[in-house]
Design an enzyme around this catalytic site. Structure first.
Site, PDB file in Angstrom:
ATOM      1  CB  SER A  41      -9.452   0.594   0.425  1.00  0.00           C
ATOM      2  OG  SER A  41      -9.047   1.182  -1.003  1.00  0.00           O
ATOM      3  CG  ASP A  44      -2.242   0.577   0.954  1.00  0.00           C
ATOM      4  OD1 ASP A  44      -2.388   1.676   0.708  1.00  0.00           O
ATOM      5  OD2 ASP A  44      -3.350  -0.199   0.662  1.00  0.00           O
ATOM      6  CG  HIS A  53      -5.405   3.832   1.087  1.00  0.00           C
ATOM      7  ND1 HIS A  53      -4.853   2.319   0.639  1.00  0.00           N
ATOM      8  CD2 HIS A  53      -6.510   3.956   0.621  1.00  0.00           C
ATOM      9  CE1 HIS A  53      -6.071   2.037   0.191  1.00  0.00           C
ATOM     10  NE2 HIS A  53      -7.093   2.657   0.020  1.00  0.00           N
TER      11      HIS A  53
END
Length: 290
Positions: free
Chosen positions: A243, A60, A99
């Protein structure tokens, strides 16, 4: 069983049989644990489990180690360019976007004892090169992680063959990819591959509620709407997207593998299906949520 079958040296080709075949009339088959379908309940699958011993890689934007919802990382790495080559090298456990930290925090909240590693392949949480994704994924597969969380995808068809080969190689090495579906109604990869566990969102609040989807390519729905997630700087925010559904399934898979470490991806997918909230049977009737 001293060593799992997928870690053993491949048996030599047996004369007189096609390649990859087994002389079952003359050689003993590989042994493995067997569980009857009616024994698979949520309690059997992951009850009391915390993911101990399971190695999870988060590909990520990086992960902020020490965040209260993340804790310790085993390693933090980044895909970096060295001349004309891309290399995977150790780096500070930081996340410039947030994220990856969010995904890692979800995994940790469900399976608190997992061994987490971060590989940064994205920059600002939205962009990154397909070559960096391939380099990071190849490294993670070769390292033999039990689970790789991929809350990202690419629409670039030129990367499809290499991604497909890596996903299949991971599957047969018992390194399972859990991939988030694209947030837009477009085809992207690797979540659309059958050798990965593909995840989209539902809008309920229970993190352990997930559903089997009988109309793939997204195979399961997990919590992904207004999810409280870890964010850099020790913060917690609410965010939505597939996600954040994927790491819920990654965490559940980690708990299953922690209790049943000899499971293959094929078996793990079957257990996920049988324990899904809309498949667990009541009074013999399928598709009844309990």
């Amino acid at each position: 069983m001293t060593e799992p079958p997928w870690r053993r040296e491949r048996r030599a080709h047996f004369p007189g049989l096609p390649a990859w075949s087994a002389a079952t009339s003359r050689l003993a088959l590989e042994s493995f644990g067997i569980t009857r379908q009616e024994q698979v309940t949520r309690e059997w699958a992951w009850g009391g489990g915390d993911g101990a011993g399971v190695r999870v890689c988060v590909l990520d934007t990086g992960v902020e180690a020490g965040h209260p919802r993340v804790g310790r990382l085993e390693r933090s790495l980044v895909v970096a360019r060295d001349g004309d080559e891309l290399t995977v090298t150790d780096c500070e456990p930081v996340d410039p976007a947030g994220h990856g930290t969010a995904c890692a925090g979800v995994i940790r909240s469900i399976a608190p004892a997992v061994r987490l590693t971060s590989v940064r392949v994205l920059t600002d949480g939205r962009t990154g090169s397909g070559a960096a994704l391939l380099a990071g994924l190849r490294w993670a597969v070769d390292e033999g992680f039990d689970l790789i969380n991929l809350s990202l995808s690419t629409t670039r068809s030129e990367f499809l063959p290499a991604l497909h080969e890596l996903a299949d190689r991971a599957y047969f090495r018992r390194c399972l990819l859990v991939a988030a579906a694209h947030n837009m109604p477009v085809l992207s990869f690797p979540w659309a591959f059958s050798s990965v566990i593909s995840v989209a969102s539902h809008d309920e609040r229970d993190p352990m509620t997930y559903y089997y989807n009988p109309a793939p390519p997204a195979e399961f729905y997990a919590r992904g709407v207004r999810v409280p997630v870890a964010w850099p700087g020790g913060r917690i925010i609410r965010s939505s997207g597939n996600s954040f559904a994927a790491p819920h399934i990654t965490g559940i898979c980690a708990r299953i593998l922690g209790k049943h470490p000899m499971m293959t991806p094929f078996q793990l997918k079957a257990v996920l299906y049988l324990a899904a909230s809309n498949v667990v049977a009541r009074n013999g009737d399928p598709y009844v949520a309990v």
